[in-house]
Write a protein that holds these residues in place. Sequence first.
Motif, PDB file in Angstrom:
ATOM      1  N   UNK A 260       0.872  -1.110   0.041  1.00 23.23           N
ATOM      2  CA  UNK A 260      -0.011   0.089  -0.080  1.00 23.23           C
ATOM      3  C   UNK A 260       0.912   1.419   0.141  1.00 23.23           C
ATOM      4  N   UNK A 261       1.866   1.159   0.756  1.00 26.04           N
ATOM      5  CA  UNK A 261       2.900   2.468   0.829  1.00 26.04           C
ATOM      6  C   UNK A 261       3.694   2.460  -0.338  1.00 26.04           C
ATOM      7  N   UNK A 262       4.085   1.388  -0.994  1.00 30.34           N
ATOM      8  CA  UNK A 262       4.687   1.509  -2.281  1.00 30.34           C
ATOM      9  C   UNK A 262       4.022   2.248  -3.239  1.00 30.34           C
TER      10      UNK A 262
ATOM     11  N   UNK B  32      11.231  -1.816   2.536  1.00 31.99           N
ATOM     12  CA  UNK B  32      10.545  -0.684   2.376  1.00 31.99           C
ATOM     13  C   UNK B  32      11.890   0.263   2.225  1.00 31.99           C
ATOM     14  N   UNK B  33      13.091   0.051   2.891  1.00 31.79           N
ATOM     15  CA  UNK B  33      14.193   0.839   2.757  1.00 31.79           C
ATOM     16  C   UNK B  33      14.651   0.873   1.362  1.00 31.79           C
ATOM     17  N   UNK B  34      14.697  -0.279   0.595  1.00 25.71           N
ATOM     18  CA  UNK B  34      15.181  -0.554  -0.632  1.00 25.71           C
ATOM     19  C   UNK B  34      14.459   0.317  -1.516  1.00 25.71           C
ATOM     20  N   UNK B  35      13.007   0.437  -1.429  1.00 23.96           N
ATOM     21  CA  UNK B  35      12.013   1.089  -2.370  1.00 23.96           C
ATOM     22  C   UNK B  35      11.796   2.493  -1.868  1.00 23.96           C
ATOM     23  N   UNK B  36      12.576   3.112  -0.956  1.00 26.98           N
ATOM     24  CA  UNK B  36      12.619   4.321  -0.466  1.00 26.98           C
ATOM     25  C   UNK B  36      11.366   5.159   0.103  1.00 26.98           C
TER      26      UNK B  36
END
Length: 245
Positions: A64-66, A85-89
Motif C-alpha cells: 500500500x505504501x509503495x 521498505x528501505x530499498x524502495x525508499x
Amino acid sequence: MKKLVLALACTALFALPAQAAEMTVSAAASLTNAFTELKTLFEKSHVGLTVHVNFAASNPLLKQIQEGAPVDVFASADQATMDKAVASKVVNPATRKNFAQNNLVLIVPTGAQKPAKLDELKTYKRVAVGNPDSVPVGRYTKAALTTAKLWDALQPQLILGNSVRQVLDYVARGEVDAGFVYGTDAKQLASKVDVAMVVGGHDPVSYPIAVATTGKNAKMGQEFLNFVLSPAGQQVLAKYGFAKP
C-alpha cells in the motif's frame, strides 16, 4: 459597504476552526491491541491530533505504501519487510529502530490435547499457518518447520491465513486443530486457545519501525516513533506481552 463586506468576510474567516492535524500509522496485525492503546495515549498528549491506524499483514501494508498510500509511520513484524521498505525508499532509513520482540508459539483450541513435540503435527488434520509469501509469522513458521524437517511433510494439512490474527481466529473457533501465532496473540485470546509450546528454529521475531516518506506529517511521525520507544510506550507494549528489543 465594500469595507463592511470585507470586514465581515475576514471575521468569518478567523472564526473558522483551525484544520486539525492528522497522521497515519500502518502496523503489523499482531500490534493491533498495543498500538490502539498507544494511539489513544499519543492523541491525549497531542490535543487536536487524529491518529489513523491501519492494521494488516506487513507485506500488504508495504505494498500500500509503495503504491502511494499516505502513511507517516510503518511498523513491521519482521526485518525483511522493512528491508524492502528501505530499498524502495518509502521509509527514511535514518529513523529505523527496533522496538519490540516476540515469540512464535504453537496453539490449540482450549482443552484440546497439546502435542508434546512438533513431529506430532503429522497426525493433525488441519494446521493453520500464516501465508509465508505475505505474512511474517508464516515465514517464521516455515523456517521453524523447515528446520524440524516438517514443512514438506505437513503440506496436505496446512491452512494458510492472510494474517496472524486470522490464524488465531481459526484456532479460537476450533476450525483447525492447531496453529502458529505470536505469543502476544495467544495472550489476547487466552480463554479460547492454549499454548502448546514456544517454537524455535527461526530468526528472532524482531519488530522494526520507521518514519514513512509517503505521508504529510513526518515531524509527528517521528514523535510517534519516539513515543513507542519511550519508557511509557515500552510499558504499553510489555502489557501486551512484547519484550524489549
